[in-house]
Design a protein around this motif. Structure first.
Motif, PDB file in Angstrom:
ATOM      1  N   SER A 121       0.853  -1.175   0.000  1.00  0.00           N
ATOM      2  CA  SER A 121       0.000   0.000   0.000  1.00  0.00           C
ATOM      3  C   SER A 121       0.891   1.227   0.000  1.00  0.00           C
ATOM      4  O   SER A 121       1.541   1.528   0.995  1.00  0.00           O
ATOM      5  CB  SER A 121      -0.903   0.021   1.238  1.00  0.00           C
ATOM      6  N   GLY A 122       0.935   1.910  -1.137  1.00  0.00           N
ATOM      7  CA  GLY A 122       1.737   3.122  -1.128  1.00  0.00           C
ATOM      8  C   GLY A 122       2.064   3.676  -2.484  1.00  0.00           C
ATOM      9  O   GLY A 122       1.745   3.102  -3.513  1.00  0.00           O
ATOM     10  N   GLU A 123       2.724   4.795  -2.433  1.00  0.00           N
ATOM     11  CA  GLU A 123       3.116   5.548  -3.614  1.00  0.00           C
ATOM     12  C   GLU A 123       4.446   5.006  -4.127  1.00  0.00           C
ATOM     13  O   GLU A 123       5.305   4.602  -3.359  1.00  0.00           O
ATOM     14  CB  GLU A 123       3.263   7.009  -3.179  1.00  0.00           C
ATOM     15  N   LEU A 124       4.604   5.038  -5.450  1.00  0.00           N
ATOM     16  CA  LEU A 124       5.810   4.515  -6.079  1.00  0.00           C
ATOM     17  C   LEU A 124       6.170   5.413  -7.256  1.00  0.00           C
ATOM     18  O   LEU A 124       5.298   5.850  -7.999  1.00  0.00           O
ATOM     19  CB  LEU A 124       5.542   3.088  -6.564  1.00  0.00           C
ATOM     20  N   ASP A 125       7.456   5.691  -7.433  1.00  0.00           N
ATOM     21  CA  ASP A 125       7.917   6.424  -8.607  1.00  0.00           C
ATOM     22  C   ASP A 125       7.932   5.435  -9.769  1.00  0.00           C
ATOM     23  O   ASP A 125       8.650   4.451  -9.749  1.00  0.00           O
ATOM     24  CB  ASP A 125       9.313   6.977  -8.346  1.00  0.00           C
ATOM     25  N   CYS A 126       7.097   5.668 -10.790  1.00  0.00           N
ATOM     26  CA  CYS A 126       6.886   4.692 -11.865  1.00  0.00           C
ATOM     27  C   CYS A 126       7.848   4.785 -13.037  1.00  0.00           C
ATOM     28  O   CYS A 126       7.911   3.876 -13.834  1.00  0.00           O
ATOM     29  CB  CYS A 126       5.475   4.845 -12.436  1.00  0.00           C
ATOM     30  N   ASP A 127       8.531   5.882 -13.192  1.00  0.00           N
ATOM     31  CA  ASP A 127       9.360   6.057 -14.382  1.00  0.00           C
ATOM     32  C   ASP A 127      10.832   6.190 -14.004  1.00  0.00           C
ATOM     33  O   ASP A 127      11.292   7.274 -13.647  1.00  0.00           O
ATOM     34  CB  ASP A 127       8.886   7.301 -15.145  1.00  0.00           C
ATOM     35  N   PRO A 128      11.580   5.102 -14.093  1.00  0.00           N
ATOM     36  CA  PRO A 128      12.991   5.159 -13.690  1.00  0.00           C
ATOM     37  C   PRO A 128      13.832   6.066 -14.595  1.00  0.00           C
ATOM     38  O   PRO A 128      14.890   6.529 -14.198  1.00  0.00           O
ATOM     39  CB  PRO A 128      13.462   3.708 -13.776  1.00  0.00           C
ATOM     40  N   THR A 129      13.350   6.353 -15.804  1.00  0.00           N
ATOM     41  CA  THR A 129      14.116   7.220 -16.709  1.00  0.00           C
ATOM     42  C   THR A 129      13.915   8.698 -16.405  1.00  0.00           C
ATOM     43  O   THR A 129      14.697   9.535 -16.834  1.00  0.00           O
ATOM     44  CB  THR A 129      13.723   6.972 -18.183  1.00  0.00           C
ATOM     45  N   SER A 130      12.851   9.023 -15.638  1.00  0.00           N
ATOM     46  CA  SER A 130      12.577  10.414 -15.294  1.00  0.00           C
ATOM     47  C   SER A 130      11.994  10.459 -13.885  1.00  0.00           C
ATOM     48  O   SER A 130      10.800  10.698 -13.699  1.00  0.00           O
ATOM     49  CB  SER A 130      11.599  11.000 -16.312  1.00  0.00           C
ATOM     50  N   PRO A 131      12.820  10.231 -12.868  1.00  0.00           N
ATOM     51  CA  PRO A 131      12.317  10.155 -11.491  1.00  0.00           C
ATOM     52  C   PRO A 131      11.525  11.392 -11.072  1.00  0.00           C
ATOM     53  O   PRO A 131      11.876  12.518 -11.424  1.00  0.00           O
ATOM     54  CB  PRO A 131      13.595  10.020 -10.656  1.00  0.00           C
ATOM     55  N   GLY A 132      10.422  11.145 -10.357  1.00  0.00           N
ATOM     56  CA  GLY A 132       9.618  12.227  -9.816  1.00  0.00           C
ATOM     57  C   GLY A 132       8.612  12.825 -10.780  1.00  0.00           C
ATOM     58  O   GLY A 132       7.928  13.776 -10.442  1.00  0.00           O
ATOM     59  N   HIS A 133       8.492  12.269 -11.979  1.00  0.00           N
ATOM     60  CA  HIS A 133       7.567  12.827 -12.967  1.00  0.00           C
ATOM     61  C   HIS A 133       6.316  11.980 -13.164  1.00  0.00           C
ATOM     62  O   HIS A 133       5.328  12.460 -13.711  1.00  0.00           O
ATOM     63  CB  HIS A 133       8.272  13.021 -14.312  1.00  0.00           C
ATOM     64  N   LEU A 134       6.353  10.724 -12.773  1.00  0.00           N
ATOM     65  CA  LEU A 134       5.203   9.840 -12.905  1.00  0.00           C
ATOM     66  C   LEU A 134       5.123   8.970 -11.654  1.00  0.00           C
ATOM     67  O   LEU A 134       6.060   8.245 -11.343  1.00  0.00           O
ATOM     68  CB  LEU A 134       5.332   8.964 -14.153  1.00  0.00           C
ATOM     69  N   LEU A 135       4.017   9.097 -10.920  1.00  0.00           N
ATOM     70  CA  LEU A 135       3.837   8.344  -9.689  1.00  0.00           C
ATOM     71  C   LEU A 135       2.726   7.320  -9.861  1.00  0.00           C
ATOM     72  O   LEU A 135       1.828   7.501 -10.678  1.00  0.00           O
ATOM     73  CB  LEU A 135       3.477   9.277  -8.533  1.00  0.00           C
ATOM     74  N   CYS A 136       2.788   6.250  -9.088  1.00  0.00           N
ATOM     75  CA  CYS A 136       1.749   5.231  -9.078  1.00  0.00           C
ATOM     76  C   CYS A 136       1.310   5.001  -7.647  1.00  0.00           C
ATOM     77  O   CYS A 136       2.094   5.162  -6.710  1.00  0.00           O
ATOM     78  CB  CYS A 136       2.266   3.885  -9.599  1.00  0.00           C
ATOM     79  N   TRP A 137       0.071   4.631  -7.496  1.00  0.00           N
ATOM     80  CA  TRP A 137      -0.410   4.145  -6.221  1.00  0.00           C
ATOM     81  C   TRP A 137      -0.559   2.654  -6.378  1.00  0.00           C
ATOM     82  O   TRP A 137      -1.216   2.179  -7.299  1.00  0.00           O
ATOM     83  CB  TRP A 137      -1.748   4.764  -5.833  1.00  0.00           C
TER      84      TRP A 137
END
Length: 117
Positions: free
Chosen positions: A32-48
């Motif tokens: 349960s939590g937030e995850l940074d989804c785009d390893p090529t551009s950290p902090g630009h796409l998040l996932c729950w």
């Protein structure tokens, strides 16, 4: 967490908790939590991400079969990814997805939804 991600997290959590309840056993949260989804551009796409594990005594396949029509009615599309040893169905709607994975007496249900950060 952004307001959009908060709303989506609540929506996915409710859907997964409702699906888990249909299997009849107590659901144990596994993720349960937030995850940074785009390893090529950290902090630009998040996932729950949210996941639960449900232990049940018998016939989980029939529970899944009974859930599919209701989920289709709610706008979820299903994609069967099953193998001879396990039943795996992925559901998608408007960029969100969750998977129901039935293997023996255990069902794992998990989701993710990406949003711009």
């Amino acid at each position: 967490m952004t307001p959009e991600l908060t709303r989506l997290a609540a929506e996915l959590t409710t859907v997964i908790d409702d699906v888990a309840a249909a299997f009849g056993g107590p659901a144990d949260p596994t993720l349960s939590g937030e995850l940074d989804c785009d390893p090529t551009s950290p902090g630009h796409l998040l996932c729950w991400q949210y996941g639960v594990r449900v232990d049940h005594p018998a016939a989980p396949e029939s529970h899944l079969a009974s859930l599919i029509p209701a989920l289709h009615e709610a706008g979820w599309e299903s994609h069967d990814r099953s193998t001879p040893r396990e039943q795996i169905t992925r559901f998608t709607r408007e960029g969100a997805d969750f998977t129901i994975h039935v293997a023996g007496a255990v069902t794992i249900i998990g989701s993710t939804r990406p949003v711009p950060a």
